[in-house]
Design an enzyme around this catalytic site. Structure first.
Site, short mmCIF file in Angstrom:
data_model
loop_
_atom_site.label_atom_id
_atom_site.label_comp_id
_atom_site.label_asym_id
_atom_site.label_seq_id
_atom_site.Cartn_x
_atom_site.Cartn_y
_atom_site.Cartn_z
CB THR A 382 10.30 -3.10 -21.44
OG1 THR A 382 9.52 -3.85 -22.43
CG2 THR A 382 10.49 -1.79 -22.18
CB SER A 444 6.57 -1.10 -29.35
OG SER A 444 6.86 -1.02 -28.13
N GLY A 465 6.84 -3.78 -19.27
CA GLY A 465 5.46 -4.53 -18.76
C GLY A 465 4.61 -5.01 -19.97
N GLY A 466 5.19 -4.70 -21.19
CA GLY A 466 4.34 -5.27 -22.52
C GLY A 466 3.20 -4.36 -22.52
#
Length: 571
Positions: A382, A444, A465-466
């Site tokens: 991201t 998300s 970073g998820g």
């Protein structure tokens, strides 16, 4: 340009920590000025944003330039083939607005085929690509709040795509790790690889097709993308790959104007991403629980075992709360707000205290019925940027393609990489509110945040970073507010992350920590039944938190996390 130290707070806690652990931490890069500031995922994107601000544009004008430039210089992280969540602080009214432009599942999605195909086999295919929302999102923001023309705010990104940018060592490593995926798509391989290998350090990477796509979008508006030649090319390519996309998916796509989540924490109003995103509720609910627990922060050092056990126990409980609530459903916003009520937080506080005291890793979790998604993988990628303008406005935005390079599919002739955000849907548990449906948007973990304090102090922050995005933002926020250290010092501290659990066979208490964390902490955490795994700071595992703001003296500042190619500038 001068160093950012005008918003100093006491640093006794950090000094004590450094005495205990003399490890030399890497340094965040900072900038400050009296007019405006930009911090973004790449120096070129930052400079393009500054260029718009210097032309008299506002934060939203600059955000368009930064967002589109990141799609050129950080193609592995985001782009117009992906999604964005956009927070905007409007100085004239003191209000914070949010625009959600996540990708949507094609209306012709074959749910049975998608759910029966293992993620490992569909992760980098056309079936993983949601209808892109980023361009619609930034256009909606510009139409509502921008001041310069659409053509003018696109010019920097057009030039960058045509002229290219220089590959550095960090980027070379990303390209090298993704080369095997990029080779599988002819257009992606031709664009991003050199003789089928990663571009070398120092190579000038150009994207002339994307420059032409940007020119078309500048001249014809976003219809060029959602109802024009680019749409036609996208659908043609999708059908050749057996995809489910249709022209109607593009024609009908609309960004959503939604109130951000808002809570009061100490002396700050904290705003973050609303449903269907789960990053905002992770941050907001964690802060509400910390406020209820009222820990003695004076007895806790930043990121010591007590701190990690406290946040770890809070996050474990928070994860279990939103799992069956926050997603793209009609009642998700209302139900998510109920999680923040005093009644619910009080009940959570009691369970959190039990978790903190538990020494058995099998301490029962609250009911969790959820699936592991793309945001939980190591490949999640991201980009976050913050912009502050001379008028006191601020943008804090996070955008993504899903995995690094998304689906690794480039639409021929456009230079546009497609996302793979469909992998963020639940596929095993039909009762999950995040279960895949045609037209639905997968949730998300993106957590763009704006904090409004006293004496006109305002700050925006976020990270890539998820799954590690909200935990990183939470650490920086609590370090700054509760430990009284600066944002620069908070970024420089070794980071940690509490993993989400998805099955009862998994370890209940799994903690990831950066390698600079004192080794002596491992035994302490293991005595509390935490399983430890260490990662190097340079491994691109933990997100690089970017921060920008205005201090109580009116100084604009930016702090760029060195864990990525982030860069801050101010004037």
């Amino acid at each position: 340009m001068k160093a950012l130290r005008t918003y100093l707070f006491p640093i006794i806690a950090l000094t004590f920590l450094l005495i205990l652990n003399p490890t030399v931490y890497a340094a965040a890069q900072t900038a400050s000025g009296k007019k405006h500031a930009v911090v973004a995922g790449h120096p070129v994107a930052t400079k393009n944003g500054m260029m718009i601000l210097e032309q008299g544009g506002n934060a939203v004008d600059a955000a368009v330039a930064v967002s589109l430039s990141l799609g050129v210089v950080e193609p592995y992280g985001s782009g117009i083939g992906g999604k964005i969540i956009f927070l905007y602080y409007e100085a004239a009214t003191g209000k914070v607005h949010s625009i959600e432009a996540l990708g949507a599942a094609p209306m012709n999605t074959d749910v049975k085929t998608f759910t029966s195909t293992p993620q490992s086999k569909r992760k980098y295919t056309i079936h993983a690509a949601a209808t892109p929302g980023l361009l619609a999102g930034i256009h909606a923001a510009h139409k509502q709040y921008g001041t310069l023309s659409w053509v003018d705010v696109m010019k920097p990104a057009i030039k960058t795509a045509a002229d290219g940018y220089i590959i550095d060592a960090k980027q070379h490593r990303i390209y090298k790790n993704a080369a095997s995926r990029l080779r599988k798509n002819a257009a992606a391989s031709e664009l991003y690889l050199i003789d089928n290998n990663a571009p070398p350090i120092g190579y000038r990477m150009k994207n002339p097709d994307l420059a032409e796509s940007y020119i078309s979008i500048a001249q014809n508006g976003i219809d060029a993308f959602y109802n024009g030649a680019i749409t036609t090319q996208f659908i043609h390519s999708s059908k050749k790959l057996d995809g489910w996309h249709s022209e109607e998916d593009f024609h009908d796509y609309q960004p959503r104007i939604i109130k951000p989540l808002r809570i009061k924490y100490k002396n700050f109003d904290v705003y973050s991403s609303p449903p269907p995103l789960i990053g905002g509720i992770t941050l907001a609910l964690s802060l509400r629980c910390l406020d209820a627990i009222k820990p003695d922060w004076s007895s806790i050092e930043p990121h010591d075992p007590e701190h990690m056990n406290l946040l770890g126990s809070v996050l474990q409980e928070v994860y279990s709360q939103f799992a069956m609530v926050t997603a793209d459903t009609p009642d998700a916003y209302k139900r998510t707000l109920k999680l923040l009520t005093s009644k619910n937080v009080s009940a959570m506080k009691n369970r959190i205290k039990l978790r903190m005291a538990a020494t058995n890793e099998l301490f029962p979790l609250s009911s969790i019925k959820d699936d592991e998604t793309l945001d939980d993988s190591l490949q999640a990628c991201t980009s976050h940027f913050v912009i502050v303008d001379q008028f006191g406005n601020m943008v804090s935005a996070t955008q993504s393609l899903g995995s690094k390079f998304g689906s690794a599919i480039v639409i021929p002739g456009t230079g546009i990489l497609l996302n793979n955000s469909m992998n963020n849907f639940a596929t095993r548990t039909k009762s999950s509110p995040n279960y895949i449906e045609p037209g639905k948007r997968p949730r998300s973990t993106m957590t763009p945040t704006i904090m409004v304090g006293q004496n006109n102090f305002i700050v925006g922050l976020g990270a890539p970073g998820g799954q590690r995005i909200p935990t990183a933002v939470l650490q920086v926020v609590t370090d700054f507010i509760n430990h009284g250290i600066t944002f620069e010092e908070a970024i420089n501290l070794p980071r940690f992350h509490i993993r989400r659990n998805f099955t009862r066979a998994e370890k209940r208490k799994f903690l990831d920590i950066e390698s600079a964390t004192p080794q002596s902490y491992d035994a302490d955490m293991e005595s509390r039944s935490w399983t430890i795994e260490r990662y190097k700071r340079s491994a691109y595992y933990f997100g690089g938190v970017n921060i920008g703001g205005i201090d109580s003296n009116g100084l604009r500042f930016g702090v760029a996390d060195d864990r990525r190619t982030n860069h801050a500038e101010a004037e």
